[in-house]
Design an enzyme around this catalytic site. Sequence first.
Site, PDB file in Angstrom:
ATOM      1  N   ARG A 115       4.738  20.216 -31.506  1.00  0.00           N
ATOM      2  CA  ARG A 115       6.172  20.244 -31.771  1.00  0.00           C
ATOM      3  C   ARG A 115       6.786  21.578 -31.367  1.00  0.00           C
ATOM      4  O   ARG A 115       7.879  21.616 -30.789  1.00  0.00           O
ATOM      5  CB  ARG A 115       6.429  19.962 -33.259  1.00  0.00           C
ATOM      6  CG  ARG A 115       6.258  18.504 -33.608  1.00  0.00           C
ATOM      7  CD  ARG A 115       6.400  18.218 -35.090  1.00  0.00           C
ATOM      8  NE  ARG A 115       6.409  16.767 -35.320  1.00  0.00           N
ATOM      9  CZ  ARG A 115       6.418  16.199 -36.516  1.00  0.00           C
ATOM     10  NH1 ARG A 115       6.403  16.946 -37.616  1.00  0.00           N
ATOM     11  NH2 ARG A 115       6.449  14.882 -36.624  1.00  0.00           N
ATOM     12  N   TYR A 164       9.574  13.005 -28.081  1.00  0.00           N
ATOM     13  CA  TYR A 164       8.195  13.484 -28.158  1.00  0.00           C
ATOM     14  C   TYR A 164       7.851  14.033 -29.541  1.00  0.00           C
ATOM     15  O   TYR A 164       8.631  14.777 -30.145  1.00  0.00           O
ATOM     16  CB  TYR A 164       7.999  14.641 -27.177  1.00  0.00           C
ATOM     17  CG  TYR A 164       7.412  14.270 -25.833  1.00  0.00           C
ATOM     18  CD1 TYR A 164       6.593  13.175 -25.656  1.00  0.00           C
ATOM     19  CD2 TYR A 164       7.653  15.085 -24.731  1.00  0.00           C
ATOM     20  CE1 TYR A 164       6.053  12.874 -24.420  1.00  0.00           C
ATOM     21  CE2 TYR A 164       7.116  14.793 -23.494  1.00  0.00           C
ATOM     22  CZ  TYR A 164       6.314  13.693 -23.342  1.00  0.00           C
ATOM     23  OH  TYR A 164       5.774  13.397 -22.131  1.00  0.00           O
ATOM     24  N   GLU A 165       6.635  13.708 -30.007  1.00  0.00           N
ATOM     25  CA  GLU A 165       6.059  14.281 -31.230  1.00  0.00           C
ATOM     26  C   GLU A 165       6.975  14.149 -32.438  1.00  0.00           C
ATOM     27  O   GLU A 165       7.032  15.022 -33.288  1.00  0.00           O
ATOM     28  CB  GLU A 165       5.687  15.759 -31.013  1.00  0.00           C
ATOM     29  CG  GLU A 165       4.971  16.068 -29.725  1.00  0.00           C
ATOM     30  CD  GLU A 165       3.719  15.217 -29.493  1.00  0.00           C
ATOM     31  OE1 GLU A 165       3.212  14.601 -30.439  1.00  0.00           O
ATOM     32  OE2 GLU A 165       3.269  15.146 -28.339  1.00  0.00           O
ATOM     33  N   GLY A 166       7.673  13.045 -32.517  1.00  0.00           N
ATOM     34  CA  GLY A 166       8.593  12.809 -33.619  1.00  0.00           C
ATOM     35  C   GLY A 166      10.025  13.030 -33.193  1.00  0.00           C
ATOM     36  O   GLY A 166      10.391  14.111 -32.726  1.00  0.00           O
ATOM     37  N   GLN A 195      12.249  14.974 -37.304  1.00  0.00           N
ATOM     38  CA  GLN A 195      12.256  16.432 -37.536  1.00  0.00           C
ATOM     39  C   GLN A 195      13.232  16.790 -38.654  1.00  0.00           C
ATOM     40  O   GLN A 195      12.936  17.618 -39.527  1.00  0.00           O
ATOM     41  CB  GLN A 195      12.650  17.182 -36.263  1.00  0.00           C
ATOM     42  CG  GLN A 195      11.866  16.860 -35.019  1.00  0.00           C
ATOM     43  CD  GLN A 195      10.375  17.037 -35.194  1.00  0.00           C
ATOM     44  OE1 GLN A 195       9.922  18.029 -35.766  1.00  0.00           O
ATOM     45  NE2 GLN A 195       9.603  16.079 -34.731  1.00  0.00           N
TER      46      GLN A 195
END
Length: 598
Positions: free
Chosen positions: A298, A439-441, A446
Site C-alpha cells: 500500500r 490496487y491493494e484495497g 483505505q
Amino acid sequence: MSEYSAPLRDMQFVLNELGYLNQVTKLPGCEDLGADLVDAILSEAGKFAQGVLSPLNVIGDRQGARWHDGEVTTTPGWQAAYEQFVEGGWNALSCHPQFGGQGLPRLVSALVEEMWNGANVSFGLCPMLTRGAIEAIELCGSAYLKETYLAKMISGQWTGTMNLTEPQAGSDLAAVRSRAEPQGDGTYRVFGQKIFITYGEHDLTDNIVHLVLARVPGAPEGVKGISLFVVPKFLVQPDGSLGARNDVRCASLEHKLGIHGSPTAVLAFGDNQGALGWLVGEENRGLEYMFIMMNAARFSVGIEGVGLSERAYQRALAYARERIQGTEAGAKHRDKVAIISHPDVRRMLLSMKARTEALRAIACEVAAAMDCAERHPDPAHRQASQAFVDLMIPVVKGCSTESAVDIASLGVQIHGGMGYIEETGAAQHLRDARITTIYEGTTGIQASDLVGRKIARDGGQAIGLVMGHMRQDIERLASSTDPVLMRIARALADAVSALDAAVAYTVSNFKDNAPQVLAGAVPLLELFGTVAGGWLMARSALVADRQLKAGTTEQDFYRAKLLTARFYTEHLLPRAEGLARIVVEGGDAVQDMDISLF
C-alpha cells in the site's frame, strides 16, 4: 515525445532541508549514509530511469505483454532492462544485508522507487511485488524458506507475487476458497484459481515465488481460516538448482485499461496432482502475514501515485512551453504565445506541481518514520513511530493515488484535444494511474481503515498527536513578520481546526452509528491528506523564506518553492472546511437514501 527526468533537486530539498535524512542518519546502521552518498544513489537511479526505463514506457503500453499457451512474453526490451536492473543492485536496495541486501533506509529507497514509477510504472510493479514477498518471508518464514528463497529474490534473480483474490472474492478475502492439503511431510498440495496477479507469469527470471492464500482442511470459516503458502513456479532442489515445473499454470492475461507492459495473470493451481507449497508461519494466520505484504504494498502503491503525478506534470509542462496558441491576456502585443502564458494553464500546472510536491513530502515523512520504527534504539520511540506509520499508510495510498488520477487528467486537459490522442503520451498516464486507486484495497477500503482502525479505535490519539505537531509549526509561521508566511499560518490553522472537528465527530459517533460515519470516510481521508500536504508545504515555505532572506544563489528555486506553497495554501487548503462539513453533516443523506430508491 519527452522522456522522464528525475526531480533530483526537489528530492534533495525534501531529504536535506525538510530534515528527513538527518533524522535517519542518526539511526543504528545508517550513520555512514551522508548526503553525498545519497545524492550519488539518486543520481544513478535517475540515469537508469531516464535512459533505460522511460524509453520502454510507450512500447510497453502499445505492445504490452503477450500470452501464448500458458507462457508470457514481456515487451521487447524488458528482459535487457531487467538484467541491467539486477546487475545494478537496485532490487536489493533496502533489503536486509543478511541475505545480500544493501540495507539502505526506506527513506532513500522510496525516492528511488518513485523514479521507477515515474519512468515506467509497468516495469516498477515487478520489483515492488517481489519486495513485499521478501518481507513476508523474512518476518514469518521458516529457516528453510529463508535459506531457499531470500538471497535470489533479494538479488532479483527470482521474483515474487501476492496471490490473494479469486473470481468470487474480490476484496472480500473471507470468501477465498483455494485449498491446501497437508502431505504429512511438511508440504501441502494447493488447489484453486487466483486472479489479478501482477507479474504472475513472465520471462524475466527463471523462477517466480508465489505467496498464496488458501484454506487447510477443517479451517474456520472467514478470515480466521486462511493460511499463507510459498508456491514456486519451479521446485527448488536441495543444492539450490531448479527442478521440475510446479503444478501452477497461467490460464490467461487480463486485458486492461492501462499498465499494458505489466502482465496481470489468472493463475490456476493444481490442475493435476496439486501445486506443492510450504506453509509460511502457522496455519490459519495467513491473512495476518499477508498484511505484512499488504502494508508494504500500500505504501508502494502510494509511491506509484507520486511517480505518475510527477511524470504527468513533466509532460504537461513541456507541452505548455512548446505549444503556441492564442495571445496573452492583457498584453499590448497580439503575438501568438506558448500556452503556459495563459492564466488557466498556469493554474493547472501549479495545481499539478503543488500536489505532487506535497505528496512526495508526505511519503518521505512516513518513510522516515518507517525507518525509526525499525531501527531506533528506544522501544517507546519505535512504538510511537509505528503508530504514526499505521495511521498514515491509508493516507499515502489513498490520497496519492486519487491525486494521481486528477493530476494525470489535468495533464490531458493542458494538452487540449491532443491530450486525447494517444501519440502525445498524456492519456497513458491517466490510464496507468486509474488502477492505483483500486490496487491493494480501494480508496473506500483505505478510508474505512483510517476511520475505524486508526482514528475511532484509539479515540483519535494518534491523529491528535499529528495535529499537535501541525500546530507547533503554525506557531513558527505565525511568529514571522513576513505577510506570506502569516497568511499561510492562518490558512493552515483554519484547516487543522476543520480536521479536528471532523475527527471529534468521528470519535464521538463511530461506535453508535458507524454507517453514517463511514459515509464520510473518503472525504475524511481527503481532508486529512489535504491538511497534511498543507502542513509540509508550510514547512517548505519556512525553509524557502529563510534561504531567500539569507541571499541564496538559488533564488529561482526557492522563489518557486515559496510560491508553490502559497498556491497550495490559497487554492487547495480552503477545501478542508468543505470536506469537514461533508464528514460531519453528509452522512444522513447517504443513509436516508434507501436501497430501493436507487
